[in-house]
Enzyme design. Structure first.
Site, PDB file in Angstrom:
ATOM      1  N   SER A  85       0.830  -1.205   0.000  1.00 16.44           N
ATOM      2  CA  SER A  85       0.000   0.000   0.000  1.00 16.44           C
ATOM      3  C   SER A  85       0.863   1.252   0.000  1.00 16.44           C
ATOM      4  CB  SER A  85      -0.882  -0.002   1.257  1.00 16.44           C
ATOM      5  OG  SER A  85      -1.487   1.263   1.439  1.00 16.44           O
ATOM      6  N   TYR A 110      -2.284   5.654  -5.190  1.00 12.72           N
ATOM      7  CA  TYR A 110      -3.374   6.602  -5.387  1.00 12.72           C
ATOM      8  C   TYR A 110      -2.738   7.763  -6.138  1.00 12.72           C
ATOM      9  CZ  TYR A 110      -5.927   4.066  -1.747  1.00 12.72           C
ATOM     10  OH  TYR A 110      -6.571   3.099  -1.013  1.00 12.72           O
ATOM     11  N   THR A 136      -5.414   2.106  -7.666  1.00 12.84           N
ATOM     12  CA  THR A 136      -6.719   1.823  -7.040  1.00 12.84           C
ATOM     13  C   THR A 136      -7.725   2.837  -7.564  1.00 12.84           C
ATOM     14  OG1 THR A 136      -5.622   0.938  -5.100  1.00 12.84           O
ATOM     15  CG2 THR A 136      -7.913   1.592  -4.826  1.00 12.84           C
ATOM     16  N   ARG A 145     -17.107   5.179   6.530  1.00 12.86           N
ATOM     17  CA  ARG A 145     -16.820   4.120   7.514  1.00 12.86           C
ATOM     18  C   ARG A 145     -17.187   4.622   8.901  1.00 12.86           C
ATOM     19  NH1 ARG A 145     -11.132   3.050   4.498  1.00 12.86           N
ATOM     20  NH2 ARG A 145     -12.090   2.652   2.468  1.00 12.86           N
ATOM     21  N   LYS A 226      -7.153  -1.570 -10.018  1.00 10.69           N
ATOM     22  CA  LYS A 226      -7.796  -2.303  -8.914  1.00 10.69           C
ATOM     23  C   LYS A 226      -9.110  -1.625  -8.534  1.00 10.69           C
ATOM     24  CE  LYS A 226      -6.894  -3.663  -4.090  1.00 10.69           C
ATOM     25  NZ  LYS A 226      -7.627  -2.719  -3.248  1.00 10.69           N
ATOM     26  N   HIS A 250     -12.984  -3.442  -2.569  1.00 10.87           N
ATOM     27  CA  HIS A 250     -12.217  -2.825  -1.492  1.00 10.87           C
ATOM     28  C   HIS A 250     -12.682  -3.391  -0.143  1.00 10.87           C
ATOM     29  CE1 HIS A 250      -9.451   0.816  -1.330  1.00 10.87           C
ATOM     30  NE2 HIS A 250      -9.504   0.460  -0.070  1.00 10.87           N
ATOM     31  N   ARG A 253     -15.480  -1.655   1.668  1.00 14.28           N
ATOM     32  CA  ARG A 253     -15.181  -0.432   2.422  1.00 14.28           C
ATOM     33  C   ARG A 253     -15.523   0.837   1.652  1.00 14.28           C
ATOM     34  NH1 ARG A 253     -11.403  -1.378   6.551  1.00 14.28           N
ATOM     35  NH2 ARG A 253      -9.960   0.321   6.150  1.00 14.28           N
ATOM     36  N   GLY A 304      -6.833  -9.650   1.847  1.00 20.09           N
ATOM     37  CA  GLY A 304      -6.542  -8.433   2.604  1.00 20.09           C
ATOM     38  C   GLY A 304      -6.540  -8.710   4.083  1.00 20.09           C
TER      39      GLY A 304
END
Ligand SMILES: Cc1cc2nc3c(=O)[nH]c(=O)nc-3n(C[C@H](O)[C@H](O)[C@H](O)COP(=O)(O)O)c2cc1C
Length: 358
Positions: A85, A110, A136, A145, A226, A250, A253, A304
């Site tokens: 990541s 990103y 991503t 969230r 992704k 994801h 999420r 994950g």
């Protein structure tokens, strides 16, 4: 644990370092060597590379102090692939340095409004030996969230977003001021509520026409997208010469109510029309899940949270165990369906399993 200190080998590969330690170099090399540059030898191993890989997940040192380094070592021993990541708590150079030749490292990206920051990360990933960039595309902003909001989630001390040198300025002055106003005393500067950081930093205006050409300009690495969930997007990925796509929601999420990836996979594979590789993640918990995804056309499957659980429980050994369990279960599924190799797993195999919506 050093390989030499290993109590009891539990798989064939465990024997290799033990044997190497015991043999004179000449004998070891005689057994170990392949011809010339040993390309075929290496390819033999690569051809059997495990299709169970580790997805990028942020902030792994919160799970265990060894964090991404432990995951890297586990994946290297397992011989599959790790995607790191951007929001790693270990610098990308340190993570890959833990690996070995049988493991492939990809870097997850990103894209920031401040493009030089992204370009710099890409250059570092290339220089360190990462073999692909995973953009991503399901996170133009962070999903809602609620537990994070309720908990006032932030990265605890002493961890930091280690891929960014402390002096990195990826926020505009006004964004920085807005975040500073919200700072609390137990938060490391630059690592405040990560959800806010993320939403402020990433470029939410990306399109097919802007993102892919920009990436092609700055890198020769293969580009993986992704977060693809539809046939139409798979077709667009083919049209834009992307190298591979990754079916992901994801881990649920981002947009609540999107379909499970196993249900989206068949359509996406159809859209890819054999022009690019398709990977899959989200909700993979057993070797049977892996088997089903491979049967539906995924080339590899990523985990994950399960890796984070293993990491939490027992560091590197825990991650290895999680990967090992999935591998064993996959092999059982293959044996029970008469598949001698991963390449034999095909849609036909699913006629003897329950539909995915049961
Ligand atoms: C705690 C956590 C952090 C994550 N961080 C990232 C990230 O930094 N970048 C990214 O592309 N995906 C991230 N993901 C999504 C994973 O890459 C992957 O798509 C997902 O976890 C797979 O589902 P699973 O957890 O059910 O296996 C994260 C997922 C979790 C659970």
């Amino acid at each position: 644990m050093a390989p030499n200190a290993m109590a009891k080998p539990t798989c064939v590969n465990d024997y290799e370092p033990l044997a190497k330690d015991r043999l004179p170099k000449m004998v070891w090399d005689y057994y170990a060597a392949g011809a010339n540059d040993m390309l075929t030898l290496q390819d033999n191993t690569r051809a059997f590379l495990n299709p169970i890989c580790v997805a990028p997940s942020a902030l792994q040192k919160m799970a265990h102090p060894d964090g991404e380094e432990a995951v890297s070592r586990a994946v290297a021993k397992f011989g599959s692939a790790m995607v790191l990541s951007t929001y790693s708590t270990t610098p990308l150079e340190t993570v890959i340095a833990q690996g070995g030749p049988d493991c492939s490292y990809w870097f997850q990206l990103y894209l920031y409004q401040n493009r030089p920051v992204s370009a710099d990360l890409i250059r570092r990933a290339e220089a360190a030996g990462y073999r692909a960039l995973v953009l991503t595309v399901d996170t133009p902003m962070i999903g809602r969230r609620l537990p994070d909001a309720r908990n006032g989630f932030h990265l605890p001390k002493p961890w930091r977003l280690a891929n960014f040198p402390p002096e990195t300025r990826i926020l505009t002055a006004s964004q920085r001021a807005a975040l500073a106003a919200k700072a609390t005393s137990d938060v490391v500067p630059g690592t405040r509520v990560i959800t806010e950081d993320l939403s402020n930093r990433t470029d939410s205006t990306l399109t097919w026409k802007t993102a892919i050409p920009w990436l092609r300009q700055v890198t020769n690495l293969p580009i993986v997208l992704k977060g693809i969930l539809t046939r139409a997007d798979a077709e667009l990925a083919v049209a834009h010469d992307v190298d591979a796509i990754w079916v992901s929601n994801h881990a649920g999420r981002q947009l609540d109510t999107v379909q499970a990836t196993i249900d989206a996979l068949r359509d996406v594979v159809d859209g890819a029309a054999g022009q690019l590789e398709v990977y899959c993640d989200s909700g993979v918990r057993t070797g049977v899940d892996v088997f089903r995804a491979l049967a539906l056309g995924a080339r590899a499957v990523f985990i994950g949270r399960p890796a984070l659980w293993g990491l939490t429980v027992d560091g590197e050994a825990g991650v290895r165990d999680v990967l090992g369990i999935l591998q064993e279960e996959l092999e059982t599924s293959m044996a029970l369906t008469g598949c001698a190799s991963v390449a034999d797993i095909e849609p036909q195999c699913l006629t003897m399993t329950l539909p995915s919506n049961l």
